[in-house]
Scaffold this active site. Sequence first.
Site, PDB file in Angstrom:
ATOM      1  N   ARG A  50       1.162   0.959   1.489  1.00  0.00           N
ATOM      2  CA  ARG A  50       2.069  -0.114   1.930  1.00  0.00           C
ATOM      3  C   ARG A  50       1.313  -1.156   2.754  1.00  0.00           C
ATOM      4  NH1 ARG A  50       7.466   1.490   5.085  1.00  0.00           N
ATOM      5  NH2 ARG A  50       5.992   1.792   6.782  1.00  0.00           N
ATOM      6  N   ARG A 103      -8.125 -20.024   6.365  1.00  0.00           N
ATOM      7  CA  ARG A 103      -9.525 -20.066   5.897  1.00  0.00           C
ATOM      8  C   ARG A 103     -10.505 -20.113   7.062  1.00  0.00           C
ATOM      9  NH1 ARG A 103      -8.871 -25.160   2.021  1.00  0.00           N
ATOM     10  NH2 ARG A 103      -7.969 -25.801   4.008  1.00  0.00           N
ATOM     11  N   LYS A 149       5.425  -5.639   5.904  1.00  0.00           N
ATOM     12  CA  LYS A 149       5.464  -5.175   7.293  1.00  0.00           C
ATOM     13  C   LYS A 149       4.494  -6.060   8.070  1.00  0.00           C
ATOM     14  CE  LYS A 149       5.827  -0.780   9.676  1.00  0.00           C
ATOM     15  NZ  LYS A 149       7.054  -1.128  10.402  1.00  0.00           N
ATOM     16  N   GLU A 182      19.408  -3.331   6.413  1.00  0.00           N
ATOM     17  CA  GLU A 182      18.757  -2.215   7.116  1.00  0.00           C
ATOM     18  C   GLU A 182      18.951  -2.420   8.606  1.00  0.00           C
ATOM     19  OE1 GLU A 182      14.461  -2.216   6.725  1.00  0.00           O
ATOM     20  OE2 GLU A 182      14.386  -4.395   6.674  1.00  0.00           O
TER      21      GLU A 182
HETATM   22  N1  PMP Z   1      12.853  -0.965   8.366  1.00  0.00           N
HETATM   23  C1  PMP Z   1      12.105  -1.612   9.266  1.00  0.00           C
HETATM   24  C2  PMP Z   1      12.391  -3.039   9.542  1.00  0.00           C
HETATM   25  C3  PMP Z   1      11.085  -0.929   9.952  1.00  0.00           C
HETATM   26  O1  PMP Z   1      10.335  -1.573  10.858  1.00  0.00           O
HETATM   27  C4  PMP Z   1      10.872   0.441   9.694  1.00  0.00           C
HETATM   28  C5  PMP Z   1       9.863   1.231  10.480  1.00  0.00           C
HETATM   29  N2  PMP Z   1       8.579   0.883  10.231  1.00  0.00           N
HETATM   30  C6  PMP Z   1      11.656   1.066   8.712  1.00  0.00           C
HETATM   31  C7  PMP Z   1      12.644   0.330   8.077  1.00  0.00           C
HETATM   32  C8  PMP Z   1      11.425   2.506   8.351  1.00  0.00           C
HETATM   33  O2  PMP Z   1      10.255   2.616   7.586  1.00  0.00           O
HETATM   34  P1  PMP Z   1       9.371   3.941   7.610  1.00  0.00           P
HETATM   35  O3  PMP Z   1      10.261   5.043   7.187  1.00  0.00           O
HETATM   36  O4  PMP Z   1       8.299   3.670   6.622  1.00  0.00           O
HETATM   37  O5  PMP Z   1       8.873   4.105   8.989  1.00  0.00           O
END
Ligand code: PMP
Length: 289
Positions: A50, A103, A149, A182
């Site tokens: 990831r 750059r 991320k 989420e």
């Molecule tokens: N959503 C967001 C916005 C996050 O920051 C995270 C944690 N990193 C997750 C979901 C959960 O992801 P993971 O299970 O890979 O930690």
Amino acid sequence: MKVYINGTFYEKEEAKISVFDHGFLYGDGVFEGIRSYNRRVFKLREHINRLFNSAKAIMLEIPYTKEEIEKAIIETLKINNLSDAYIRVVVSRGVGDLGLDPRKCKAPSLVIITDKIVLYPQEFYEKGLEVITVSTRRNLPSAIDPAIKSLNYLNNIFAKIEAIRAGCEEAVMLNKDGYVAECTGDNIFIIKNNILITPPTYIGVLPGITRETVIEIAKNKLKLLVKEEPFTVYSIYTADECFLTGTAAEVIPVVKVDNRIINNGLPGEITKQIIKEFKELTLTTGVPY
Ligand code: PMP
């Protein structure tokens, strides 16, 4: 505690990055949060994959192989003698000038910080969490895709501030169309009539590693039907069970959403089974060191 920066270990107090690093100036970079349990790094390759996908999406070329980064993570854990740890891997664009132009940044910075894991209070797992829906909408996938991320977490921080002001630990974020996306640092699941449902990643969520693990547990161990489909808050209000997933939180039951009580205010039975199976996986799988 020693911190890894570009191949060298520094004492915590000496671990520093330039103020000209575009990670600092612009949030230009990517990161991962990983955990180790009992001297095993949980889902290491999945996190590194990831990380590389996030970097590719922002056109940041990581000057290390996946194996080299994994090795550096293990070295950092060993040098700090940590058996249960939280691991933060950061790759920033590197030192540039005051303009945006990436750059100008010749070498990305790789930082690995490890620390003792700070657990959520046990009470949350036993009694369940209360969450609220906030007004801050999750980033548009066509602007900053939540699948990346990135070091720019302001969108999530705005939502977190709203949650804190309402006396909650986590916020449910909707996408621009009003579908549940989420939480600020966790994915969300509901259970209705023995079907496990979570928003599909295309509506704008991080493809969580814990989310994926829970989907596998539900399908393979609990033989549940799993659906990745959009839903609105109505589906949470009327769900049989609800829980959140994340590397830090693991699997955490939700018992109240916007003042609507879920499952009589108690963590659900399927949620509890998933928590048990997840715990077992964390202790029996992972890369040993
Ligand atoms: N959503 C967001 C916005 C996050 O920051 C995270 C944690 N990193 C997750 C979901 C959960 O992801 P993971 O299970 O890979 O930690």
